[in-house]
Design a protein around this motif. Structure first.
Motif, PDB file in Angstrom:
ATOM      1  N   ALA A  71      38.148  47.758  43.723  1.00  0.00           N
ATOM      2  CA  ALA A  71      36.969  47.480  44.546  1.00  0.00           C
ATOM      3  C   ALA A  71      35.689  47.667  43.746  1.00  0.00           C
ATOM      4  N   GLU A  72      35.699  48.589  42.782  1.00  0.00           N
ATOM      5  CA  GLU A  72      34.508  48.828  41.969  1.00  0.00           C
ATOM      6  C   GLU A  72      34.870  48.785  40.480  1.00  0.00           C
ATOM      7  N   THR A  73      34.758  49.915  39.788  1.00  0.00           N
ATOM      8  CA  THR A  73      34.941  49.929  38.334  1.00  0.00           C
ATOM      9  C   THR A  73      36.407  49.827  37.945  1.00  0.00           C
ATOM     10  N   CYS A  74      36.694  48.999  36.950  1.00  0.00           N
ATOM     11  CA  CYS A  74      38.060  48.815  36.447  1.00  0.00           C
ATOM     12  C   CYS A  74      38.114  49.158  34.966  1.00  0.00           C
ATOM     13  N   THR A  75      39.126  49.937  34.557  1.00  0.00           N
ATOM     14  CA  THR A  75      39.306  50.317  33.155  1.00  0.00           C
ATOM     15  C   THR A  75      40.728  49.967  32.731  1.00  0.00           C
ATOM     16  N   ASP A  76      40.867  49.200  31.652  1.00  0.00           N
ATOM     17  CA  ASP A  76      42.202  48.831  31.143  1.00  0.00           C
ATOM     18  C   ASP A  76      42.851  50.021  30.435  1.00  0.00           C
ATOM     19  N   HIS A  78      47.048  51.239  28.691  1.00  0.00           N
ATOM     20  CA  HIS A  78      48.271  50.619  28.169  1.00  0.00           C
ATOM     21  C   HIS A  78      49.296  50.392  29.271  1.00  0.00           C
ATOM     22  N   TRP A  79      49.136  51.067  30.394  1.00  0.00           N
ATOM     23  CA  TRP A  79      50.108  50.915  31.483  1.00  0.00           C
ATOM     24  C   TRP A  79      49.601  50.039  32.628  1.00  0.00           C
ATOM     25  N   GLY A  80      48.337  49.668  32.633  1.00  0.00           N
ATOM     26  CA  GLY A  80      47.768  48.875  33.707  1.00  0.00           C
ATOM     27  C   GLY A  80      46.274  49.120  33.787  1.00  0.00           C
ATOM     28  N   VAL A  81      45.737  49.184  35.001  1.00  0.00           N
ATOM     29  CA  VAL A  81      44.304  49.440  35.147  1.00  0.00           C
ATOM     30  C   VAL A  81      44.074  50.717  35.941  1.00  0.00           C
ATOM     31  N   GLN A  82      42.995  51.392  35.608  1.00  0.00           N
ATOM     32  CA  GLN A  82      42.558  52.598  36.320  1.00  0.00           C
ATOM     33  C   GLN A  82      41.289  52.259  37.076  1.00  0.00           C
ATOM     34  N   CYS A  83      41.345  52.340  38.406  1.00  0.00           N
ATOM     35  CA  CYS A  83      40.169  52.061  39.227  1.00  0.00           C
ATOM     36  C   CYS A  83      39.361  53.336  39.434  1.00  0.00           C
ATOM     37  N   SER A  84      38.063  53.173  39.585  1.00  0.00           N
ATOM     38  CA  SER A  84      37.192  54.315  39.884  1.00  0.00           C
ATOM     39  C   SER A  84      36.035  53.846  40.753  1.00  0.00           C
ATOM     40  N   CYS A  85      35.369  54.805  41.361  1.00  0.00           N
ATOM     41  CA  CYS A  85      34.282  54.509  42.291  1.00  0.00           C
ATOM     42  C   CYS A  85      32.994  55.176  41.840  1.00  0.00           C
ATOM     43  N   GLY A  86      31.876  54.635  42.294  1.00  0.00           N
ATOM     44  CA  GLY A  86      30.582  55.186  41.945  1.00  0.00           C
ATOM     45  C   GLY A  86      30.242  56.420  42.749  1.00  0.00           C
ATOM     46  N   ALA A  87      29.110  57.026  42.443  1.00  0.00           N
ATOM     47  CA  ALA A  87      28.650  58.221  43.148  1.00  0.00           C
ATOM     48  C   ALA A  87      28.514  57.930  44.644  1.00  0.00           C
ATOM     49  N   GLY A  88      28.974  58.854  45.452  1.00  0.00           N
ATOM     50  CA  GLY A  88      28.898  58.684  46.894  1.00  0.00           C
ATOM     51  C   GLY A  88      30.102  57.985  47.490  1.00  0.00           C
ATOM     52  N   TRP A  89      31.067  57.607  46.640  1.00  0.00           N
ATOM     53  CA  TRP A  89      32.285  56.933  47.093  1.00  0.00           C
ATOM     54  C   TRP A  89      33.488  57.634  46.479  1.00  0.00           C
ATOM     55  N   VAL A  90      34.651  57.525  47.113  1.00  0.00           N
ATOM     56  CA  VAL A  90      35.854  58.183  46.623  1.00  0.00           C
ATOM     57  C   VAL A  90      37.010  57.189  46.628  1.00  0.00           C
ATOM     58  N   LEU A  91      37.858  57.242  45.583  1.00  0.00           N
ATOM     59  CA  LEU A  91      39.004  56.352  45.446  1.00  0.00           C
ATOM     60  C   LEU A  91      40.055  56.706  46.493  1.00  0.00           C
ATOM     61  N   ALA A  93      43.934  56.321  48.547  1.00  0.00           N
ATOM     62  CA  ALA A  93      45.326  56.547  48.141  1.00  0.00           C
ATOM     63  C   ALA A  93      45.964  55.305  47.539  1.00  0.00           C
ATOM     64  N   ASP A  94      45.455  54.099  47.877  1.00  0.00           N
ATOM     65  CA  ASP A  94      46.034  52.884  47.296  1.00  0.00           C
ATOM     66  C   ASP A  94      45.629  52.682  45.849  1.00  0.00           C
ATOM     67  N   GLY A  95      44.731  53.548  45.337  1.00  0.00           N
ATOM     68  CA  GLY A  95      44.313  53.479  43.947  1.00  0.00           C
ATOM     69  C   GLY A  95      43.377  52.354  43.626  1.00  0.00           C
ATOM     70  N   GLN A  96      42.902  51.625  44.651  1.00  0.00           N
ATOM     71  CA  GLN A  96      42.058  50.459  44.400  1.00  0.00           C
ATOM     72  C   GLN A  96      40.753  50.478  45.195  1.00  0.00           C
ATOM     73  N   SER A  97      40.848  50.770  46.472  1.00  0.00           N
ATOM     74  CA  SER A  97      39.681  50.688  47.345  1.00  0.00           C
ATOM     75  C   SER A  97      38.870  51.980  47.309  1.00  0.00           C
ATOM     76  N   CYS A  98      37.604  51.870  47.720  1.00  0.00           N
ATOM     77  CA  CYS A  98      36.689  53.008  47.738  1.00  0.00           C
ATOM     78  C   CYS A  98      36.207  53.256  49.162  1.00  0.00           C
ATOM     79  N   ALA A  99      36.046  54.498  49.520  1.00  0.00           N
ATOM     80  CA  ALA A  99      35.530  54.866  50.839  1.00  0.00           C
ATOM     81  C   ALA A  99      34.302  55.751  50.679  1.00  0.00           C
ATOM     82  N   ASP A 100      33.412  55.651  51.626  1.00  0.00           N
ATOM     83  CA  ASP A 100      32.175  56.435  51.592  1.00  0.00           C
ATOM     84  C   ASP A 100      32.484  57.922  51.715  1.00  0.00           C
ATOM     85  N   GLY A 120      27.393  55.460  50.864  1.00  0.00           N
ATOM     86  CA  GLY A 120      27.177  55.776  49.463  1.00  0.00           C
ATOM     87  C   GLY A 120      26.188  56.884  49.186  1.00  0.00           C
ATOM     88  N   THR A 121      25.505  57.372  50.215  1.00  0.00           N
ATOM     89  CA  THR A 121      24.512  58.421  49.987  1.00  0.00           C
ATOM     90  C   THR A 121      24.254  59.185  51.289  1.00  0.00           C
TER      91      THR A 121
END
Length: 354
Positions: A71-76, A78-91, A93-100, A120-121
């Motif tokens: 949903a937000e930041t993606c980092t490649d 060797h095993w796949g992608v690591q998703c992360s969220c910006g300040a004020g949001w949290v990753l 359980a599905d490892g992809q979406s972000c919630a306030d 987000g704030t």
């Protein structure tokens, strides 16, 4: 308690409650509580972590294709992608979406008084008579706060801004506890012999309820002017008219109360209760003794100085054992610790205050 884990304080004494929070060594990732696995075990189609975090839904993906499903930041990796969220949001359980993140509902919210959560704030506000400083702190607008202090046998006012010290009256004893009814300009205190005294404007100082027992703490209901106190012998919490015309026992069964404080706006009492077999709790009840309940267990903490923030609806106390300041909401939620280095017992004590 679960919330004491990873709070930056060695509650267990052997750091076991904090060691589980330490970062994993390079080349390893954390999954289960306190467990680190080799990063090479990620996405190998085997559940090496009991919580399944080593087999996320983002295995084998690439950030070049639809942002890896993030949903937000993606980092490649060797095993796949690591998703992360910006300040004020949290990753999630599905490892992809972000919630306030609802900052206002955190165990210790960011605002000193009023808090409003937004996506987000958050934003802070203050009650009438206070001014918002630095976006989160509320300070008295006219900057004229005064502290009522007991110094030796004298009651005095200490101006927070100017540090001016103004004596008010002599108690002829060293007060063990002190409260003030602002509306009625009435002072109450406990003598060294655990006796209640009252000072009315124009009436001087008088003893109050000589048969009240061994009183250890007092508090005042500024709505009605009634005085509340906790007695060690006989063990009870009582309420009495401020002019000495009579009092009643509010709670007198299965109780060993200390450090009593009242919250008139919430119609509630709060106190430290020392039960059998060393079980000590922060307890609460209605001001008529109804709906008695335990808010939190503090058996190992040696709690002192129980105080109430009436605006934020929070209780605070000092834990002598943990060398910290503790707090929780008056409904029992939001337990939080502030680690602090307490003054050495060999240092001279300052004046008592309220």
């Amino acid at each position: 308690m679960a919330e004491w884990k990873c709070n930056g304080i060695d509650d267990c004494g052997d750091s076991s409650d904090e060691d589980i929070c330490a970062p994993c060594t390079p080349g390893m990732v954390r999954c289960d509580e306190g467990k680190c696995i080799l990063e090479s075990l990620m996405c190998d189609d085997k559940d090496d972590c009991l919580d399944g975090t080593d087999e996320p839904s983002t295995c084998g993906r690439s950030c070049f294709v639809r942002n890896g499903g993030c949903a937000e930041t993606c980092t490649d990796t060797h095993w796949g992608v690591q998703c992360s969220c910006g300040a004020g949001w949290v990753l999630q359980a599905d490892g992809q979406s972000c919630a306030d993140v609802d900052e206002c509902s955190l165990e210790y919210g960011p605002c000193s008084q009023l808090c409003t959560n937004t996506p987000g704030t958050f934003s802070c506000a203050c009650l009438q008579g206070y001014t918002l400083r630095h976006g989160t702190a509320c300070e008295v607008t006219d900057n004229s706060t005064q502290i009522l202090v007991a110094v030796g046998q004298d009651l005095a006012l200490l101006d927070v801004r100017t540090q001016a010290y103004r004596p008010l009256l002599s108690t002829e004893t060293e007060p063990r506890a002190l409260v003030y009814d602002l509306l009625r300009e009435t002072y109450y205190w406990l003598t060294e012999d655990a006796e209640l005294r009252v000072h009315h404007p124009g009436k001087g100082t008088q003893p109050l309820y000589a048969n009240a027992g061994e009183v250890n703490s007092i508090s005042v209901d500024w709505f009605t002017g009634q005085l509340y106190w906790a007695s060690s012998h006989p063990p009870a919490i009582c309420a009495g008219l401020g002019d000495g015309r009579g009092y009643v026992t509010v709670l007198g069964k299965d109780i060993a109360p200390e450090q009593l404080t009242v919250h008139p706006a919430a119609r509630s009492l709060y106190w430290v209760n020392r039960g059998q077999r060393g079980r000590t709790v922060i307890a609460a009840a209605g001001m008529d003794g109804s709906n008695r309940r335990e808010l939190t267990v503090v058996s190992m903490e040696e709690p002192v100085g129980l105080s109430l923030d009436h605006v934020a609806g929070r209780l605070y106390w000092i834990s002598e054992y943990k060398e910290s300041i503790e707090t929780l909401r008056v409904d029992g939620s939001g337990r939080h610790s502030f680690h602090a280095v307490l003054r050495s017992h060999t240092e001279p004590a300052g004046p008592g205050c309220v």
